[in-house]
Design a protein around this motif. Structure first.
Motif, PDB file in Angstrom:
ATOM      1  N   UNK A  95      -8.776   0.708  -6.756  1.00 33.60           N
ATOM      2  CA  UNK A  95      -9.233  -0.677  -6.828  1.00 33.60           C
ATOM      3  C   UNK A  95      -8.132  -1.635  -6.380  1.00 33.60           C
ATOM      4  N   UNK A  96      -6.906  -1.403  -6.839  1.00 30.04           N
ATOM      5  CA  UNK A  96      -5.788  -2.281  -6.458  1.00 30.04           C
ATOM      6  C   UNK A  96      -5.539  -2.186  -4.952  1.00 30.04           C
ATOM      7  N   UNK A  97      -5.608  -0.980  -4.417  1.00 26.71           N
ATOM      8  CA  UNK A  97      -5.394  -0.822  -2.972  1.00 26.71           C
ATOM      9  C   UNK A  97      -6.460  -1.580  -2.174  1.00 26.71           C
ATOM     10  N   UNK A  98      -7.719  -1.448  -2.585  1.00 23.10           N
ATOM     11  CA  UNK A  98      -8.776  -2.109  -1.814  1.00 23.10           C
ATOM     12  C   UNK A  98      -8.673  -3.628  -1.962  1.00 23.10           C
ATOM     13  N   UNK A 126       4.225   4.803 -17.390  1.00 24.19           N
ATOM     14  CA  UNK A 126       5.203   4.028 -16.614  1.00 24.19           C
ATOM     15  C   UNK A 126       4.704   3.772 -15.191  1.00 24.19           C
ATOM     16  N   UNK A 127       4.112   4.795 -14.573  1.00 23.69           N
ATOM     17  CA  UNK A 127       3.663   4.603 -13.183  1.00 23.69           C
ATOM     18  C   UNK A 127       2.419   3.719 -13.136  1.00 23.69           C
ATOM     19  N   UNK A 128       1.598   3.777 -14.196  1.00 23.53           N
ATOM     20  CA  UNK A 128       0.445   2.874 -14.254  1.00 23.53           C
ATOM     21  C   UNK A 128       0.936   1.424 -14.308  1.00 23.53           C
ATOM     22  N   UNK A 129       1.947   1.186 -15.124  1.00 25.55           N
ATOM     23  CA  UNK A 129       2.507  -0.161 -15.227  1.00 25.55           C
ATOM     24  C   UNK A 129       3.072  -0.619 -13.877  1.00 25.55           C
ATOM     25  N   UNK A 130       3.715   0.299 -13.173  1.00 28.96           N
ATOM     26  CA  UNK A 130       4.262  -0.044 -11.845  1.00 28.96           C
ATOM     27  C   UNK A 130       3.157  -0.433 -10.869  1.00 28.96           C
ATOM     28  N   UNK A 131       2.018   0.273 -10.964  1.00 26.00           N
ATOM     29  CA  UNK A 131       0.878  -0.035 -10.091  1.00 26.00           C
ATOM     30  C   UNK A 131       0.418  -1.473 -10.280  1.00 26.00           C
ATOM     31  N   UNK A 161       0.838  -1.213   0.000  1.00 27.95           N
ATOM     32  CA  UNK A 161       0.000   0.000   0.000  1.00 27.95           C
ATOM     33  C   UNK A 161       0.869   1.257   0.000  1.00 27.95           C
ATOM     34  N   UNK A 162       1.971   1.192   0.758  1.00 25.84           N
ATOM     35  CA  UNK A 162       2.878   2.347   0.786  1.00 25.84           C
ATOM     36  C   UNK A 162       3.526   2.548  -0.592  1.00 25.84           C
ATOM     37  N   UNK A 163       3.892   1.442  -1.229  1.00 29.82           N
ATOM     38  CA  UNK A 163       4.506   1.542  -2.560  1.00 29.82           C
ATOM     39  C   UNK A 163       3.522   2.153  -3.557  1.00 29.82           C
ATOM     40  N   UNK A 164       2.242   1.780  -3.424  1.00 35.89           N
ATOM     41  CA  UNK A 164       1.227   2.355  -4.325  1.00 35.89           C
ATOM     42  C   UNK A 164       1.071   3.854  -4.083  1.00 35.89           C
ATOM     43  N   UNK A 165       1.107   4.258  -2.817  1.00 36.38           N
ATOM     44  CA  UNK A 165       1.061   5.698  -2.505  1.00 36.38           C
ATOM     45  C   UNK A 165       2.285   6.408  -3.096  1.00 36.38           C
ATOM     46  N   UNK A 166       3.443   5.757  -2.943  1.00 37.47           N
ATOM     47  CA  UNK A 166       4.679   6.357  -3.465  1.00 37.47           C
ATOM     48  C   UNK A 166       4.595   6.534  -4.984  1.00 37.47           C
ATOM     49  N   UNK A 167       4.037   5.539  -5.654  1.00 38.92           N
ATOM     50  CA  UNK A 167       3.906   5.608  -7.122  1.00 38.92           C
ATOM     51  C   UNK A 167       2.991   6.782  -7.498  1.00 38.92           C
ATOM     52  N   UNK A 196       2.782  -3.936  -8.970  1.00 37.38           N
ATOM     53  CA  UNK A 196       2.723  -3.966  -7.518  1.00 37.38           C
ATOM     54  C   UNK A 196       1.696  -4.997  -7.051  1.00 37.38           C
ATOM     55  N   UNK A 197       0.570  -5.027  -7.732  1.00 32.72           N
ATOM     56  CA  UNK A 197      -0.463  -5.999  -7.376  1.00 32.72           C
ATOM     57  C   UNK A 197       0.015  -7.422  -7.667  1.00 32.72           C
ATOM     58  N   UNK A 198       0.629  -7.612  -8.830  1.00 35.00           N
ATOM     59  CA  UNK A 198       1.132  -8.949  -9.183  1.00 35.00           C
ATOM     60  C   UNK A 198       2.183  -9.411  -8.168  1.00 35.00           C
TER      61      UNK A 198
END
Lengths: 80, 233
Positions: free
Chosen positions: B215-218, B78-83, B16-22, B86-88
């Motif tokens: 959605x990924x965070x939840x 690029x950041x969308x791909x990182x998101x 979750x922190x990584x997603x916030x950072x992204x 992150x889930x994977x």
């Protein structure tokens, strides 16, 4: 359509392989959005508007890369 | 001593922190780029020239507008791909962790004799086998991820969420491997949730970007809770 904040004609910028966009002040943003919506143009507005040195807030309206920038420019010019 | 619940919480919090950072990286970097565009729009006397001494490319009044817009496009992609990655990553890590606490779930599987010979101890054999198994799961991810979550953790992914994740992952693939242009593979992966037709550029509008991020965070939060509940059964 003249943007009172910049005193320039609203222009669709389309250079290279970047997505086309329009820089617009908040004063005319709603009017521009109406034109785009009525013309079924796919677009989105940046979630933030920026003001520098107390000048009017400006926002970037991003057009889908699938839109024809010239056609959108004509649409805006006709509406004005 | 840490329990599996502690470790799941750690994985969840890290993801979750990584997603916030992204998201912060995208938003704050974009603002810096936008300020540059606004400066040039509002202050015609504002001039600057930046030279990349490695490539010799100069960013100045002639190309700053188009370059800035292109950089914002690429930053969002690029950041969308990182998101999505992150889930994977979270999904794989959860199973890796789960099997390390419950290796008996892989009891029916065979181990290569070579792996036994090379391993210093039994724990190492188990660790490597779990790793191989989870990597294998990642390859069939798109087909089996829902059923894996259901069978291991009794966690049901709704059709709506599944379609959203499948579409986001397909968008990631299109941006990573096809320069952002829709192909038949995208349509096959997304079915009714496809956002564009073959040959179209697959935009990543900010509303879509934010919706996917939320959605990924939840989903990560819900999976973590399901894994913890399963442990106590």
């Amino acid at each position: 359509m003249i943007d009172p904040a910049t005193k320039k004609q609203l222009a669709v910028s389309a250079d290279g392989d970047a997505s086309p966009y329009i820089i617009v002040s908040l004063d005319v943003l709603k009017e521009l959005e109406k034109i785009l919506k009525d013309g079924n143009i796919r677009y989105w507005v940046d979630h933030e508007a920026i003001s520098i040195n107390q000048k009017p807030y400006l926002a970037v309206v991003n057009l889908s890369r699938n839109e024809d920038p010239k056609a959108v420019q004509q649409l805006i010019d006709r509406a004005a | 001593m840490a329990t599996i619940a502690d470790e799941i919480n750690g994985l969840r919090d890290h993801s979750l922190q990584s997603l916030d950072d992204i998201h912060n990286f995208y938003t704050h970097t974009k603002q810096i780029l936008r300020k540059h565009q606004i400066m040039m729009t509002m202050f015609p006397d504002f001039h600057q020239s930046v030279k990349n001494q490695e490539t010799q490319q100069v960013l100045d009044d002639n190309n700053a507008f188009s370059s800035t817009q292109k950089y914002v496009d690429e930053l969002r992609s690029a950041t969308f791909q990182s998101m999505v990655m992150q889930f994977e990553g979270f999904y794989s890590d959860v199973f890796q962790l789960w099997y390390s606490y419950h290796p008996g779930n892989l009891a029916g599987q065979k181990v290569e004799f070579e792996d036994i010979l090379e391993a210093p101890n039994k724990e190492d054999i188990i660790r490597k086998h779990i790793q191989t198994h989870v990597i294998g799961m990642a390859y069939t991810w798109i087909i089996t991820w829902r059923s894996n979550l259901e069978s291991h953790f009794k966690f049901t992914v709704s059709d709506e969420r599944a379609a959203q994740i499948a579409e986001a992952k397909a968008t990631r693939d299109i941006h990573a491997h096809n320069r952002g242009y829709v192909n038949q593979e995208y349509l096959r992966k997304t079915k009714n949730s496809a956002r564009n037709a073959v040959g179209d550029y697959l935009d990543i509008p900010e509303d879509y970007y934010d919706k996917t991020w939320k959605m990924i965070k939840s989903l990560i939060g819900d999976i973590a809770e399901a894994v913890k509940k399963q442990k106590t059964r």
